[in-house]
Scaffold this motif. Structure first.
Motif, short mmCIF file in Angstrom:
data_model
loop_
_atom_site.label_atom_id
_atom_site.label_comp_id
_atom_site.label_asym_id
_atom_site.label_seq_id
_atom_site.Cartn_x
_atom_site.Cartn_y
_atom_site.Cartn_z
N ASN A 40 0.82 -1.22 0.00
CA ASN A 40 0.00 0.00 0.00
C ASN A 40 0.85 1.27 0.00
OD1 ASN A 40 -2.12 -1.75 0.10
ND2 ASN A 40 -2.90 -1.06 2.10
N LEU A 41 1.93 1.26 0.80
CA LEU A 41 2.76 2.46 0.95
C LEU A 41 4.09 2.36 0.20
CD1 LEU A 41 2.19 3.15 4.76
CD2 LEU A 41 1.03 4.21 2.81
N ASN A 42 4.34 1.22 -0.41
CA ASN A 42 5.56 0.99 -1.18
C ASN A 42 6.81 1.33 -0.37
OD1 ASN A 42 7.08 0.22 -3.42
ND2 ASN A 42 7.15 2.31 -4.24
N ARG A 43 6.94 0.70 0.80
CA ARG A 43 8.13 0.90 1.62
C ARG A 43 8.55 -0.43 2.23
NH1 ARG A 43 5.72 4.26 6.81
NH2 ARG A 43 4.24 2.67 7.52
N ARG A 44 9.84 -0.53 2.50
CA ARG A 44 10.37 -1.74 3.13
C ARG A 44 10.01 -1.72 4.61
NH1 ARG A 44 16.61 -1.66 1.64
NH2 ARG A 44 16.65 -3.84 2.27
N VAL A 45 9.66 -2.88 5.12
CA VAL A 45 9.34 -3.02 6.54
C VAL A 45 9.92 -4.34 7.03
CG1 VAL A 45 7.22 -1.64 6.46
CG2 VAL A 45 7.10 -4.11 6.01
N PHE A 91 4.81 0.24 13.12
CA PHE A 91 3.81 0.81 12.23
C PHE A 91 2.43 0.18 12.41
CE2 PHE A 91 7.65 1.35 9.34
CZ PHE A 91 7.80 2.69 9.64
N ASP A 92 2.40 -1.12 12.69
CA ASP A 92 1.12 -1.83 12.66
C ASP A 92 1.24 -3.13 13.43
OD1 ASP A 92 -1.49 -2.38 12.06
OD2 ASP A 92 -1.20 -2.62 9.90
N CYS A 93 0.11 -3.74 13.68
CA CYS A 93 0.05 -5.04 14.34
C CYS A 93 -1.03 -5.85 13.65
CB CYS A 93 -0.27 -4.85 15.83
SG CYS A 93 -0.50 -6.38 16.75
N ASP A 94 -0.71 -7.04 13.20
CA ASP A 94 -1.66 -7.87 12.47
C ASP A 94 -1.89 -9.17 13.23
OD1 ASP A 94 -2.57 -9.97 10.50
OD2 ASP A 94 -2.55 -8.22 9.17
N ALA A 98 -2.61 -17.17 11.78
CA ALA A 98 -2.29 -18.08 12.87
C ALA A 98 -1.18 -17.53 13.75
CB ALA A 98 -1.90 -19.44 12.30
N ASP A 99 -0.23 -16.83 13.14
CA ASP A 99 0.86 -16.21 13.89
C ASP A 99 0.75 -14.70 13.78
OD1 ASP A 99 2.12 -18.53 14.75
OD2 ASP A 99 3.31 -18.71 12.91
N PRO A 100 0.43 -14.01 14.86
CA PRO A 100 0.36 -12.54 14.80
C PRO A 100 1.75 -11.97 14.55
CG PRO A 100 0.21 -13.28 17.07
CD PRO A 100 0.15 -14.51 16.21
N PHE A 101 1.78 -10.76 13.97
CA PHE A 101 3.08 -10.16 13.73
C PHE A 101 3.00 -8.65 13.88
CE2 PHE A 101 1.06 -10.57 9.53
CZ PHE A 101 1.23 -9.31 8.97
N LEU A 102 4.15 -8.08 14.21
CA LEU A 102 4.32 -6.64 14.26
C LEU A 102 4.92 -6.16 12.95
CD1 LEU A 102 5.95 -6.13 17.78
CD2 LEU A 102 3.55 -5.80 17.16
N VAL A 103 4.48 -5.00 12.50
CA VAL A 103 5.06 -4.36 11.32
C VAL A 103 5.96 -3.25 11.83
CG1 VAL A 103 4.62 -3.21 9.13
CG2 VAL A 103 2.96 -4.88 10.03
N MET A 104 7.25 -3.40 11.58
CA MET A 104 8.24 -2.50 12.17
C MET A 104 9.03 -1.78 11.08
SD MET A 104 9.81 -5.28 14.87
CE MET A 104 11.08 -4.14 15.37
N GLU A 105 9.63 -0.68 11.47
CA GLU A 105 10.57 0.02 10.61
C GLU A 105 11.68 -0.95 10.18
OE1 GLU A 105 14.05 3.46 11.25
OE2 GLU A 105 12.61 2.99 12.84
N TYR A 106 11.99 -0.95 8.91
CA TYR A 106 13.13 -1.75 8.43
C TYR A 106 14.40 -0.96 8.68
CZ TYR A 106 16.45 -4.06 5.38
OH TYR A 106 17.57 -4.69 4.89
#
Length: 395
Positions: A40-45, A91-94, A98-106
């Motif tokens: 969506n934002l075209n960025r590395r995470v 940035f986000d939390c999904d 089955a395995d939740p994950f955090l979306v973090m700054e790369y």
């Protein structure tokens, strides 16, 4: 089982197709870290997955598993409150799969763990990175967020700017609460109260910081090594006083020596009051380096053209220049050699004579490997190394 989707010939994705997986960055007791692109934002995470089922030892769908996922979400929200230059951004939390994950700054860099564990770091690097770590911790503590697992593996050093990014805030508490048997709260850097299985607070982070700074200054942690028995390490953290860093390596300024020992006090009440107080103490060490350099610049034969520029800033700029030239030309190109000589000289001028010797020795050996044992550049580097071994410039 991680839920991924893909077209027949397309990339694997998670998060309903939003995150396109690129590669594997690492693994730990808490799960895997994957590089991805936010479509969506075209960025590395970076996506940090937590295998909740593995952590709790419970089957998916069980009450304990559900509680673990709920706590993970809360911890993600807590970590996202910390916004600071030296803290990796959440940035986000999904939690849809089955395995939740955090979306973090790369973060394009390497963990501090790859810099320590052998020779001491350059004194200016130790002071610079320590100050940045304390600033990041202070920002977190202002938000009521305690890290609980400050260690070199959780401190990334960026490639481009050689700056700190602290990662994994709050995950140690998540591991504690979900009865994890991972290595969170690594024994080498664990505070005495954490060794007693107490939750700890901000000053527990400061003790762990003291362990990290001790390793940066001396080359090894205050107690044990990575092969030590955790129970024996816990006893040492609780009952044994470490040898002062300045008794083991030369050129450690007294204020830095004193600061590290105060951080390693057994009782939290005897440690500095806050990360902000530690930041101020680190700034005092920087002033000591500047004072040493100012005295040396007054000696005959010194270049005074940049007398108005602080030594720490000059060292940081020289380090960036060396890093850029290393990537562009390699370690023994004439331009790289000149930049490395400048960095070594500035390091010695700051009072870190051991660091200057180390930098010149590396340079000499690199030139010998590239050009032969009697190369002029190598011999010049070893001559300068000898000068700093014998005390550098006259004071």
């Amino acid at each position: 089982m991680r839920e991924t989707t893909s077209d027949a010939d397309g990339p694997m994705t998670v998060g309903g197709g939003r995150y396109e997986l690129i590669g594997h960055l690492g693994s730990g007791g808490m799960g895997d870290v994957l590089e991805a692109r936010d479509v969506n934002l075209n960025r590395r995470v970076a996506l940090k997955f937590l295998g909740a089922g593995r952590l709790t030892g419970a089957a998916p769908g069980s009450e304990r598993y559900i509680r673990a996922r709920e706590m993970f979400v809360r911890e993600g929200h807590t970590m996202a409150r910390v916004e600071h230059t030296y803290v990796a951004t959440i940035f986000d939390c999904d939690i849809g799969g089955a395995d939740p994950f955090l979306v973090m700054e790369y973060v394009d860099g390497r963990p501090l763990a790859e810099y320590v564990g052998g020779d001491p770091l350059l004194l200016e690097q130790t002071v610079r990175w320590s100050g940045q770590i304390t600033e990041g911790l202070a920002a977190a503590h202002r938000e009521g967020v305690v890290h609980r697992d400050v260690k070199p593996a959780n401190i990334l050093i960026t490639h481009d700017s050689s700056e700190v990014r602290i990662i994994d805030f709050g995950l140690a508490r998540f591991a504690d609460a979900t009865e994890s048997h991972t290595d969170m709260g690594t024994p080498l850097y664990r505070s005495p109260e954490r060794c007693r299985f107490e939750s700890g607070d901000e000053r527990s982070d400061l003790y762990s910081l003291g362990c990290v700074m001790y390793e940066m200054v001396t080359g090894w942690p205050p107690f044990g090594d990575r092969h030590s028995d955790p129970a024996a390490l816990a006893k040492e953290h609780q009952y044994r006083s470490p040898v002062r860093p300045g008794q083991q390596v030369p050129d450690v300024p007294d204020p830095l020596d004193d600061l590290i020992m105060s951080l390693l006090a057994k009782s939290p009440a005897d440690r500095p009051r806050s990360a902000r107080a530690v930041t101020r103490a680190v700034r005092e060490v920087e002033r000591v380096l500047e004072s040493v350099a100012a005295r040396r610049r007054q000696a005959p034969g010194h270049d005074t053209s940049q007398a108005d520029v602080g030594i720490t800033e000059r060292i940081r700029e020289a380090e960036k220049r060396v890093r850029r030239l290393l990537l562009q030309f390699g370690s023994a190109h004439d331009e790289t050699v000149a930049a490395r000589v400048e960095l070594a000289e500035l390091t010695g001028e700051s009072g870190d004579e051991r660091g200057a010797v180390e930098l010149y020795e590396r340079l000499g050996r690199d030139c010998q490997r590239r050009y032969g044992p009697h190369d002029r550049r190598a011999l010049d580097a070893f001559e300068k190394m000898t000068r700093w071994t014998e005390g550098g410039y006259e004071r």
